[in-house]
Design a protein around this motif. Sequence first.
Motif, PDB file in Angstrom:
ATOM      1  N   MET A 131       0.827  -1.199   0.000  1.00 18.46           N
ATOM      2  CA  MET A 131       0.000   0.000   0.000  1.00 18.46           C
ATOM      3  C   MET A 131       0.867   1.257   0.000  1.00 18.46           C
ATOM      4  N   VAL A 132       1.863   1.293   0.855  1.00 23.44           N
ATOM      5  CA  VAL A 132       2.746   2.460   0.948  1.00 23.44           C
ATOM      6  C   VAL A 132       3.513   2.648  -0.355  1.00 23.44           C
ATOM      7  N   ALA A 133       3.963   1.531  -0.950  1.00 24.90           N
ATOM      8  CA  ALA A 133       4.698   1.610  -2.208  1.00 24.90           C
ATOM      9  C   ALA A 133       3.826   2.185  -3.331  1.00 24.90           C
ATOM     10  N   SER A 134       2.503   1.994  -3.246  1.00 25.90           N
ATOM     11  CA  SER A 134       1.600   2.516  -4.271  1.00 25.90           C
ATOM     12  C   SER A 134       1.232   3.978  -4.029  1.00 25.90           C
ATOM     13  N   GLY A 135       1.758   4.565  -2.948  1.00 28.00           N
ATOM     14  CA  GLY A 135       1.541   5.984  -2.692  1.00 28.00           C
ATOM     15  C   GLY A 135       0.410   6.305  -1.746  1.00 28.00           C
ATOM     16  N   ILE A 136      -0.153   5.286  -1.085  1.00 27.94           N
ATOM     17  CA  ILE A 136      -1.256   5.515  -0.138  1.00 27.94           C
ATOM     18  C   ILE A 136      -0.703   5.506   1.278  1.00 27.94           C
ATOM     19  N   LEU A 137      -0.935   6.568   2.025  1.00 24.79           N
ATOM     20  CA  LEU A 137      -0.424   6.677   3.385  1.00 24.79           C
ATOM     21  C   LEU A 137      -1.383   6.005   4.364  1.00 24.79           C
ATOM     22  N   PRO A 138      -0.847   5.350   5.398  1.00 24.86           N
ATOM     23  CA  PRO A 138      -1.698   4.647   6.368  1.00 24.86           C
ATOM     24  C   PRO A 138      -2.393   5.614   7.302  1.00 24.86           C
ATOM     25  N   ASP A 139      -3.449   5.116   7.959  1.00 26.79           N
ATOM     26  CA  ASP A 139      -4.135   5.902   8.973  1.00 26.79           C
ATOM     27  C   ASP A 139      -4.027   5.197  10.328  1.00 26.79           C
ATOM     28  N   VAL A 140      -4.683   5.757  11.334  1.00 25.42           N
ATOM     29  CA  VAL A 140      -4.608   5.221  12.695  1.00 25.42           C
ATOM     30  C   VAL A 140      -5.147   3.793  12.763  1.00 25.42           C
ATOM     31  N   GLU A 141      -6.211   3.503  12.035  1.00 28.86           N
ATOM     32  CA  GLU A 141      -6.833   2.176  12.110  1.00 28.86           C
ATOM     33  C   GLU A 141      -5.897   1.088  11.599  1.00 28.86           C
ATOM     34  N   ILE A 142      -5.139   1.378  10.548  1.00 30.84           N
ATOM     35  CA  ILE A 142      -4.187   0.387  10.029  1.00 30.84           C
ATOM     36  C   ILE A 142      -3.069   0.171  11.044  1.00 30.84           C
ATOM     37  N   SER A 143      -2.581   1.262  11.638  1.00 31.94           N
ATOM     38  CA  SER A 143      -1.549   1.150  12.672  1.00 31.94           C
ATOM     39  C   SER A 143      -2.051   0.294  13.839  1.00 31.94           C
ATOM     40  N   VAL A 159       6.372  -3.107  19.014  1.00 34.50           N
ATOM     41  CA  VAL A 159       7.096  -1.894  19.428  1.00 34.50           C
ATOM     42  C   VAL A 159       7.776  -1.249  18.232  1.00 34.50           C
ATOM     43  N   SER A 160       8.381  -2.083  17.402  1.00 36.26           N
ATOM     44  CA  SER A 160       9.061  -1.575  16.207  1.00 36.26           C
ATOM     45  C   SER A 160       8.089  -0.821  15.298  1.00 36.26           C
ATOM     46  N   LEU A 161       6.868  -1.380  15.129  1.00 35.61           N
ATOM     47  CA  LEU A 161       5.871  -0.719  14.286  1.00 35.61           C
ATOM     48  C   LEU A 161       5.386   0.589  14.904  1.00 35.61           C
ATOM     49  N   LEU A 162       5.251   0.619  16.242  1.00 31.12           N
ATOM     50  CA  LEU A 162       4.845   1.866  16.897  1.00 31.12           C
ATOM     51  C   LEU A 162       5.814   2.996  16.567  1.00 31.12           C
ATOM     52  N   LYS A 163       7.106   2.686  16.658  1.00 26.24           N
ATOM     53  CA  LYS A 163       8.125   3.691  16.353  1.00 26.24           C
ATOM     54  C   LYS A 163       8.083   4.078  14.872  1.00 26.24           C
ATOM     55  N   PHE A 164       7.901   3.065  14.018  1.00 26.09           N
ATOM     56  CA  PHE A 164       7.907   3.299  12.573  1.00 26.09           C
ATOM     57  C   PHE A 164       6.767   4.228  12.151  1.00 26.09           C
ATOM     58  N   PHE A 165       5.560   3.967  12.655  1.00 25.42           N
ATOM     59  CA  PHE A 165       4.422   4.800  12.301  1.00 25.42           C
ATOM     60  C   PHE A 165       4.598   6.225  12.797  1.00 25.42           C
ATOM     61  N   ALA A 166       5.196   6.377  13.976  1.00 28.33           N
ATOM     62  CA  ALA A 166       5.402   7.715  14.539  1.00 28.33           C
ATOM     63  C   ALA A 166       6.429   8.505  13.739  1.00 28.33           C
ATOM     64  N   LYS A 167       7.552   7.871  13.407  1.00 30.37           N
ATOM     65  CA  LYS A 167       8.638   8.575  12.725  1.00 30.37           C
ATOM     66  C   LYS A 167       8.325   8.840  11.257  1.00 30.37           C
ATOM     67  N   GLU A 168       7.786   7.818  10.554  1.00 27.10           N
ATOM     68  CA  GLU A 168       7.612   7.927   9.110  1.00 27.10           C
ATOM     69  C   GLU A 168       6.316   8.634   8.698  1.00 27.10           C
ATOM     70  N   PHE A 169       5.248   8.438   9.467  1.00 27.45           N
ATOM     71  CA  PHE A 169       3.944   8.942   9.032  1.00 27.45           C
ATOM     72  C   PHE A 169       3.274   9.861  10.051  1.00 27.45           C
ATOM     73  N   GLN A 170       3.952  10.119  11.180  1.00 30.00           N
ATOM     74  CA  GLN A 170       3.389  10.950  12.243  1.00 30.00           C
ATOM     75  C   GLN A 170       2.017  10.438  12.683  1.00 30.00           C
ATOM     76  N   VAL A 171       1.890   9.109  12.750  1.00 35.55           N
ATOM     77  CA  VAL A 171       0.667   8.466  13.213  1.00 35.55           C
ATOM     78  C   VAL A 171       0.889   8.019  14.653  1.00 35.55           C
ATOM     79  N   TYR A 172       0.168   8.621  15.592  1.00 40.88           N
ATOM     80  CA  TYR A 172       0.299   8.295  17.014  1.00 40.88           C
ATOM     81  C   TYR A 172      -1.038   7.757  17.508  1.00 40.88           C
ATOM     82  N   ASP A 173      -1.068   6.485  17.843  1.00 37.94           N
ATOM     83  CA  ASP A 173      -2.296   5.858  18.313  1.00 37.94           C
ATOM     84  C   ASP A 173      -2.105   5.403  19.755  1.00 37.94           C
TER      85      ASP A 173
END
Length: 634
Positions: free
Chosen positions: A527-539, A556-570
């Motif tokens: 999904m990300v490779a196709s240009g669609i950014l994730p939202d909170v529900e996917i995280s 834990v790794s995904l929590l950090k990844f979503f925060a750093k790369e997409f500014q998604v904080y859930d």
Amino acid sequence: MGCYTVRPSMSVNVSISTSTVSQSFSALFSSSCSLITLHHSQSKPIVSPFYNLLPPTQNPNNIVNLISSILKHKSSHLSLLHHDIKAILPHLGPHQISRVLLRCQSDHSSALTFFNWVKNDLHITPTVHNYCLILHILAWSSAFSQVMKLLSELIHLFEIECICVSPNEDIFENLIGCTEDCNWNPVIFDMLIKAYVKAGMVEKGLATFRRNIKACFIPDVIACNCLLSGLSRFHYISQCWEVYEEMGRLGIHRNAYTFNIMTHVLCKDGDTDKVNGFLEKMEEEGFEPDLVTYTTLVNSYCKKRRLEDALYLYKIMYVRGMMPNLITHTALMNGLCEEGKVKEAHQLFHQMVHRGIEPDIVSYNTLVTGYCREGKMQMCKSLLHEMIGNGISPDSVTCWLIVEGYARGGKLLSVLNTIVELKRFRIKIPEDVYDYLIVLLCNEGRPFAARSFLLRISQDGYIPKMNTYSKLLESLCEFNNVEGALILKSEMVNKNMKLNLAAYRAVISCLCRVNRTPEAEGLFEEMVASGILPDVEISRALVNGYCEENKVDKAVSLLKFFAKEFQVYDTESYNAVVKVFCEVGNVAELMELQDKLHKVGYVPNRLTCKYVIHGLQKAAELDDEILGHNMLKV
């Protein structure tokens, strides 16, 4: 300038073939046109005396004579001169075009051939003045179909596309100006009104009508009726009455068509109370209301819910020996259905058929609409069979009426059976109906039936819209039918459909719920490779999925990844990770984790504190158990 109220009778007689002249021009210039730079700007007459020292075929002053000679003789032997003539073609400007046209006044076919050659072969856009000259020449020769074609072309170029903004390019003024130089027929000014109306420029048509009267060109009744019809169509009600009154003042004899238009205007204006007075005036002028008049009034009364007046007029038609037609009956049937009198409408339908009037799709759809409103779907189906039996194919309106009627009653199975039945009769079902039914089945919580229906209709080449596919995909995922969802996703990819965020979210969440989180993560990467950014529900779905599978490090790794790369904080996902650590009483690692997550932007809330307190209690209990166990050993 005198007034023109009477025109001689002119017959269209285009007996001279233009093919020979066209061939002469093609042979003469085809090999050289691509090498010539032509100018669209106004060109002045060439007066330099030095040009007279050149050979005749190289003297720009001779270009009008050369072309006129070719047109006069209609001979191709002059094409041998094309190598010499090409040198002076850049000097063929608007002035020279006008001179050639004026020399062709007696032969409109040659003038038209030359004019088309200038436009189509030399790619020169003639000026408004050039157009007006050829229009006068054609009108004088009664080539009226060509006149209307060129008038429409002229209006499109200079009024709609606005290729020239010069005030000198006014069509009416140029037509007036050209009358000083060439033969002309005043009918051209009537045709200009009709051309404006045909182009949808009724305001221009009205302005031309006024200018004609000011210039003493009295329009005929046909031009006036055309203008009235256009004004009515675009709801210029007061202007309609202005033209109508002006016709009377000028002595233009109004005909039945005029009165029918104005009856329609009265009805459109909502002033049906004035109709009787208008009809009396119509009769005073010697015109009896005809079928169109009565049908217009019946339709208007029905739309205004004045059913009794409509029925009265319907009876008056028979009294006056005027047989109502299909349109009259359909209008009255529609009025009855609007009042909830579907049974009476059906009786009128039978009377119409009994009198020898064949029903059409509109009259059948009128009844179907009435019965659908009352929920009498069995009657609708009977009408459907009757239509097909009479050789009338149901159209898209019929299909929608039947489908929506059954759907309102919650009879989805009946809808599907009816669709299958219609297909068996080779009735084309609109694809929008298929999309509607698939979405409807999904909304009713029946995705498997929707999938089965899709497989059946896809055999006929039907391809659902993107939104329909996505809805079915989401519905399958709601029932955790992940295999069906993945197969559907593959179909979409094979059809070059790009999944949207909602579709990806549905499949990723479904995979996580059935403990296939690694596959969900792979789909997330796609999904990300196709240009669609994730939202909170996917995280949340991915983090919770890994937590359920006890892969807390990955969570834990995904929590950090979503925060750093997409500014998604859930915070919910953050608490899920905290809960895992607390349940095992691993307080040391929990505190270390909180410090790391705090640095990337996660902030604890009340639930986090509750989990931490529970974790501390759990750790204390474990310590007590270990201490007690050790003391027993001692």
